[in-house]
Design an enzyme around this catalytic site. Sequence first.
Site, PDB file in Angstrom:
ATOM      1  N   ARG A 108       0.888  -1.170   0.000  1.00 51.43           N
ATOM      2  CA  ARG A 108       0.000   0.000   0.000  1.00 51.43           C
ATOM      3  C   ARG A 108       0.923   1.215   0.000  1.00 51.43           C
ATOM      4  O   ARG A 108       1.573   1.513   1.016  1.00 51.43           O
ATOM      5  CB  ARG A 108      -0.883  -0.038   1.252  1.00 51.43           C
ATOM      6  CG  ARG A 108      -1.886   1.107   1.391  1.00 51.43           C
ATOM      7  CD  ARG A 108      -2.701   0.883   2.657  1.00 51.43           C
ATOM      8  NE  ARG A 108      -3.636   1.953   2.937  1.00 51.43           N
ATOM      9  CZ  ARG A 108      -4.888   2.015   2.500  1.00 51.43           C
ATOM     10  NH1 ARG A 108      -5.354   1.059   1.730  1.00 51.43           N
ATOM     11  NH2 ARG A 108      -5.678   3.021   2.832  1.00 51.43           N
ATOM     12  N   HIS A 135      -6.600   0.856  -7.268  1.00 53.00           N
ATOM     13  CA  HIS A 135      -6.906   0.097  -6.054  1.00 53.00           C
ATOM     14  C   HIS A 135      -7.672  -1.155  -6.479  1.00 53.00           C
ATOM     15  O   HIS A 135      -8.875  -1.293  -6.226  1.00 53.00           O
ATOM     16  CB  HIS A 135      -7.746   0.961  -5.111  1.00 53.00           C
ATOM     17  CG  HIS A 135      -7.746   0.490  -3.693  1.00 53.00           C
ATOM     18  ND1 HIS A 135      -7.258  -0.740  -3.302  1.00 53.00           N
ATOM     19  CD2 HIS A 135      -8.208   1.089  -2.546  1.00 53.00           C
ATOM     20  CE1 HIS A 135      -7.399  -0.879  -1.996  1.00 53.00           C
ATOM     21  NE2 HIS A 135      -7.968   0.226  -1.511  1.00 53.00           N
ATOM     22  N   GLN A 138      -9.868  -3.236  -3.922  1.00 53.27           N
ATOM     23  CA  GLN A 138     -11.119  -2.568  -3.576  1.00 53.27           C
ATOM     24  C   GLN A 138     -12.175  -2.821  -4.643  1.00 53.27           C
ATOM     25  O   GLN A 138     -13.345  -3.095  -4.333  1.00 53.27           O
ATOM     26  CB  GLN A 138     -10.898  -1.066  -3.417  1.00 53.27           C
ATOM     27  CG  GLN A 138     -12.165  -0.265  -3.136  1.00 53.27           C
ATOM     28  CD  GLN A 138     -12.791  -0.631  -1.812  1.00 53.27           C
ATOM     29  OE1 GLN A 138     -12.157  -0.535  -0.769  1.00 53.27           O
ATOM     30  NE2 GLN A 138     -14.051  -1.049  -1.840  1.00 53.27           N
ATOM     31  N   ASP A 226     -16.339   8.752  -3.098  1.00 53.42           N
ATOM     32  CA  ASP A 226     -15.163   8.589  -2.242  1.00 53.42           C
ATOM     33  C   ASP A 226     -14.848   9.957  -1.638  1.00 53.42           C
ATOM     34  O   ASP A 226     -15.433  10.978  -2.032  1.00 53.42           O
ATOM     35  CB  ASP A 226     -13.983   8.048  -3.063  1.00 53.42           C
ATOM     36  CG  ASP A 226     -12.843   7.513  -2.200  1.00 53.42           C
ATOM     37  OD1 ASP A 226     -12.960   7.542  -0.954  1.00 53.42           O
ATOM     38  OD2 ASP A 226     -11.823   7.083  -2.770  1.00 53.42           O
ATOM     39  N   CYS A 266     -16.009   3.452  -0.612  1.00 54.20           N
ATOM     40  CA  CYS A 266     -14.956   2.521  -0.193  1.00 54.20           C
ATOM     41  C   CYS A 266     -14.474   2.782   1.226  1.00 54.20           C
ATOM     42  O   CYS A 266     -13.757   1.948   1.786  1.00 54.20           O
ATOM     43  CB  CYS A 266     -13.789   2.561  -1.179  1.00 54.20           C
ATOM     44  SG  CYS A 266     -12.941   4.154  -1.251  1.00 54.20           S
ATOM     45  N   ARG A 294     -14.403  -6.845   1.288  1.00 56.27           N
ATOM     46  CA  ARG A 294     -12.947  -6.740   1.178  1.00 56.27           C
ATOM     47  C   ARG A 294     -12.275  -8.007   1.714  1.00 56.27           C
ATOM     48  O   ARG A 294     -11.255  -8.454   1.191  1.00 56.27           O
ATOM     49  CB  ARG A 294     -12.430  -5.512   1.946  1.00 56.27           C
ATOM     50  CG  ARG A 294     -12.735  -4.163   1.318  1.00 56.27           C
ATOM     51  CD  ARG A 294     -12.008  -3.966  -0.017  1.00 56.27           C
ATOM     52  NE  ARG A 294     -10.585  -4.184   0.082  1.00 56.27           N
ATOM     53  CZ  ARG A 294      -9.697  -3.257   0.454  1.00 56.27           C
ATOM     54  NH1 ARG A 294     -10.103  -2.041   0.772  1.00 56.27           N
ATOM     55  NH2 ARG A 294      -8.409  -3.535   0.484  1.00 56.27           N
TER      56      ARG A 294
END
Length: 307
Positions: A108, A135, A138, A226, A266, A294
């Site tokens: 990450r 991502h 996700q 988001d 998310c 997830r």
Amino acid sequence: MTFGSDQMNLLSISDLSPQEIGAILDRADDLKARRGDPSARSILAGKSLAAIFEKPSTRTRVSLEVAMTDLGGHTLYLGKNDLQLGRGETLPDTARVLSRFVHGIAARVYDHKTLEELGRHAAVPVINVLSDQEHPCQILADLMTVRERFGRLSGLKVAWIGDGNNVCNSTIIAAAMMGMEIVVASPPGYGPNRKILDHADRLGGGTVVVTDPVKAVSGADVVSTDTWVSMGDEDDAVRRVEAFRRYQVNADLLSHASDGAIVMHCLPAHRGQEITDEVMDGPKSAILDQSENRLHSAKAVLERFLV
């Protein structure tokens, strides 16, 4: 900005084929349905995952660690102060050394180029669990959630409201791959990257980018948003909040979506900015299911790349 099919690593959602995405979602559904089955602990028994985190995390870290544990494996959390990178060791050396110890690397990071360099030098799979470009993990959870609600992906309309960020990028690419229509509504100057749009076009998509959020949401099956200020954008926070004011996902905006529409985010959410409490906690919200998924999609990804 590079794309392409990389069978060893998962750096972009387009490193998977549509068929592979479907297979991962099928497997995630199966693992979700039989969570707690002791036989699952043999899937990654004896496997170790190095999880490199340059950024803080809730869902990504917890889902990875629990996924590895549920499947019988082990995760080593490596924060930015836990590695010798801060003291001058190179990424290639780090990748080569970790490859002698573990069976996979999840990272990450701030800069997508960090992942690309890890991928070039590691002898084990490298999985993108967030970069400034994409991502993919996700998006697999998002696709899983949408398919749970609608029973399909192809033919659905997705409206992305807000910043053309990394999650937006992966949503655009995934929509093109899975036969979904997508309309992105962003303020001028904050839309998706042109190279992402071109890549999606090559994959068969036709992303529509507008500045009017009502136009984007009109008839949408999925309304996704988001945060307006992603990690790394804090210095621009005041200007961003002002620019995005009319891009809030609220009851009025949602009234333009289809009757059966769902709302996704998310997380983490800045309640009262990009989304209201009424919508986030309302009957159309799929946000907690999306968050839970997830875990299940992470299991399927880890099995795909580490077995």
